[in-house]
Design an enzyme around this catalytic site. Structure first.
Site, PDB file in Angstrom:
ATOM      1  N   GLY A  16       0.821  -1.206   0.000  1.00 18.26           N
ATOM      2  CA  GLY A  16       0.000   0.000   0.000  1.00 18.26           C
ATOM      3  C   GLY A  16       0.852   1.251   0.000  1.00 18.26           C
ATOM      4  O   GLY A  16       1.670   1.450   0.902  1.00 18.26           O
ATOM      5  N   GLY A  18      -0.249   4.386   0.251  1.00 19.52           N
ATOM      6  CA  GLY A  18      -1.023   5.516   0.752  1.00 19.52           C
ATOM      7  C   GLY A  18      -0.254   6.271   1.822  1.00 19.52           C
ATOM      8  O   GLY A  18       0.971   6.156   1.950  1.00 19.52           O
ATOM      9  N   PHE A  19      -0.973   7.043   2.625  1.00 22.69           N
ATOM     10  CA  PHE A  19      -0.336   7.866   3.653  1.00 22.69           C
ATOM     11  C   PHE A  19       0.472   7.029   4.643  1.00 22.69           C
ATOM     12  O   PHE A  19       1.613   7.348   4.958  1.00 22.69           O
ATOM     13  CB  PHE A  19      -1.399   8.684   4.402  1.00 22.69           C
ATOM     14  CG  PHE A  19      -2.016   9.768   3.573  1.00 22.69           C
ATOM     15  CD1 PHE A  19      -1.328  10.943   3.314  1.00 22.69           C
ATOM     16  CD2 PHE A  19      -3.294   9.622   3.061  1.00 22.69           C
ATOM     17  CE1 PHE A  19      -1.888  11.950   2.557  1.00 22.69           C
ATOM     18  CE2 PHE A  19      -3.877  10.632   2.297  1.00 22.69           C
ATOM     19  CZ  PHE A  19      -3.170  11.794   2.043  1.00 22.69           C
ATOM     20  N   GLY A  20      -0.120   5.953   5.160  1.00 26.35           N
ATOM     21  CA  GLY A  20       0.558   5.142   6.156  1.00 26.35           C
ATOM     22  C   GLY A  20       1.752   4.399   5.601  1.00 26.35           C
ATOM     23  O   GLY A  20       2.825   4.366   6.216  1.00 26.35           O
ATOM     24  N   VAL A  84      -1.873  -7.719  -4.407  1.00 26.73           N
ATOM     25  CA  VAL A  84      -1.671  -8.800  -3.444  1.00 26.73           C
ATOM     26  C   VAL A  84      -2.949  -9.618  -3.325  1.00 26.73           C
ATOM     27  O   VAL A  84      -4.044  -9.066  -3.207  1.00 26.73           O
ATOM     28  CB  VAL A  84      -1.249  -8.239  -2.069  1.00 26.73           C
ATOM     29  CG1 VAL A  84      -1.251  -9.340  -1.009  1.00 26.73           C
ATOM     30  CG2 VAL A  84       0.123  -7.589  -2.169  1.00 26.73           C
ATOM     31  N   GLU A 176     -19.090  17.764   1.497  1.00 24.67           N
ATOM     32  CA  GLU A 176     -18.223  18.477   0.563  1.00 24.67           C
ATOM     33  C   GLU A 176     -18.683  18.305  -0.880  1.00 24.67           C
ATOM     34  O   GLU A 176     -18.693  19.263  -1.657  1.00 24.67           O
ATOM     35  CB  GLU A 176     -16.781  17.989   0.752  1.00 24.67           C
ATOM     36  CG  GLU A 176     -16.188  18.468   2.078  1.00 24.67           C
ATOM     37  CD  GLU A 176     -14.884  17.804   2.461  1.00 24.67           C
ATOM     38  OE1 GLU A 176     -14.181  18.331   3.349  1.00 24.67           O
ATOM     39  OE2 GLU A 176     -14.553  16.749   1.868  1.00 24.67           O
ATOM     40  N   ALA A 321      -6.185  10.592   7.166  1.00 25.32           N
ATOM     41  CA  ALA A 321      -4.787  10.666   6.739  1.00 25.32           C
ATOM     42  C   ALA A 321      -3.816  10.952   7.882  1.00 25.32           C
ATOM     43  O   ALA A 321      -2.786  10.273   7.997  1.00 25.32           O
ATOM     44  CB  ALA A 321      -4.643  11.704   5.630  1.00 25.32           C
TER      45      ALA A 321
END
Length: 429
Positions: A16, A18-20, A84, A176, A321
């Site tokens: 992954g 992403g942010f992490g 995966v 939003e 995030a």
């Protein structure tokens, strides 16, 4: 070990980008480890602004960056494009859809989440969610196509159906999107059509709970509802949607006819729990230990939207995030400690920076606990916070200029209709 043998580097696999996942890698730079990053897409996505691509405010390239480019300077990192499909915890390997078998000593699963339809997956073709760039361009296409179809539709009832936009879910994403579609219809598209008045479009937000922005303080929720209604959005509370189909949605015993429906009501974690054969919560998230490891597998960490993490006496850590970034830093710190011989578990402590949500292009709510703000000044604060977290000077400037131009002129430059999908073909037939 003989003199001619070289020590084998500790192998870390991060699934992954992403942010992490990226935060984990960033904080392991310069460490003597071999890192493999695997992602099914070649780009890192700034998800908090994904709705702005869906509503024609920003271009895809302004909120996404190639993972390989972001990690190009880290010589100990191998980046692979792949999906995966399984994890063999006994052999300590990750298996991809292409048949690759990637060994690990430490595994970090940061595979995110997808939208969940609470057992009604058949609703997805009619009500797409918003988690990927593909989702965003699909929604953008459907919104813009609805106005085009209304322009050529002589039947008043069918035209009204094209000009009705339904957003299901009153969290930050739903609020939003609703506010931005209202701005798009009443400001951006003004004067672009001859047979229709875009400002006559009906934007409807449906939230099953008692208020929008349920995670915010009540006064902030009340302000958000008022701001939405000021933009012309109709807000329905307390009645969940019971059906989605090609002609619209059903809720509170009524049918609301609409051609464009957007799902912002729930998420489902990646199948990481199934890969590992471990317990998960109702959303499919792995129930991890306080130090973010999987029970029985101290060598495996699960973070972000893929994990459910206890947050002291305050429920669970939110799937946002900043939380994922903090978890990535924590994992890197733990790995460094282990490499130095310290294997004692280190509980993760989450520090909540605050809650932010925007309503249209001139209002927002921000709550930092000790400091709350709403209205136009909150919108500026929301914008500055998001620009700060964007990657690269070019992207920060591009997004800032886009927002400034829209604020002054009302013109959104990303109003492009690209491709079509089967569901849209069926609906326009």
């Amino acid at each position: 070990m003989t003199e001619d043998q070289t020590p084998v580097q500790h192998r870390i696999v991060v699934v992954g980008g992403g942010f992490g996942g990226l935060e984990t890698v960033y904080n392991l730079r310069g460490v003597e480890v071999a890192i493999t990053v695997v992602d099914q897409r070649n780009h890192h996505l700034f998800q908090p602004l994904l709705y702005q691509v869906a509503t024609s405010t920003l271009a895809t390239s302004e909120i996404a960056w190639p993972i390989r480019h972001l990690l190009r300077r880290y010589k100990n990192v191998l980046t692979l494009l792949g999906t995966v499909e399984a994890v063999d915890t006994a052999a300590k390997t990750v298996i991809t859809a292409d048949g690759d078998v990637i060994p690990y000593d430490t595994l970090v699963l940061a595979t995110g989440a997808r939208h969940a339809y609470f057992g009604h997956d058949d609703w997805e073709p009619f009500a797409p969610g918003l988690k990927t760039l593909e989702d965003a361009t699909t929604i953008r296409r459907r919104i813009l196509t609805a106005f085009e179809m209304a322009e050529r539709e002589p039947d008043p009832q069918k035209r009204a159906q094209y000009l009705t936009f339904v957003i299901i879910g009153g969290g930050p994403t739903g609020v939003e999107i609703a506010g931005t579609i209202a701005d798009l219809a009443r400001d951006t598209l003004k004067g672009d059509f001859r047979e229709i008045d875009p400002a006559s479009a009906r934007v409807v937000l449906i939230e099953g709970g008692s208020r929008v922005l349920g995670a915010f303080k009540e006064d902030m929720s009340a302000y958000a509802k008022m701001a939405l209604e000021k933009l012309g959005v109709t807000v329905h509370l307390g009645n969940p949607v019971t059906a989605c189909h090609a002609d619209g949605v059903e809720f509170a015993g009524q049918t609301l006819r609409a051609r464009t429906i957007i799902w912002a009501a729930g998420v489902q974690a990646s199948p990481a729990a199934k890969w590992l054969g471990v317990p998960a919560d109702r959303a499919g998230r792995v129930v991890v230990n306080p130090d973010l490891t999987v029970p029985g597998h101290p060598e495996i960490f699960v973070i972000g939207d893929t994990a459910t993490v206890a947050n002291g006496g305050k429920g669970t850590v939110p799937g946002i995030a900043p939380a994922a970034k903090q978890q990535g830093k924590h994992i890197a710190k733990t790995i460094k400690a282990r490499l130095a011989g310290d294997n004692a578990p280190k509980p993760f402590v989450y520090h909540h920076a605050g809650d932010l949500a925007t309503i249209g292009k001139r209002a927002a709510v921000t709550d930092f606990g000790w400091f709350k703000l709403k209205g136009y000044l909150a919108w500026w604060l929301w914008g500055l916070a998001h620009i700060y977290y964007l990657i690269g000077v070019r992207n920060r400037l591009a997004v800032a200029l886009s927002w400034l131009w829209i604020s002054v002129s009302g013109v959104r430059s990303a109003r492009l209709i690209t491709q079509r999908d089967a569901a849209e073909e069926d609906k326009s037939a």
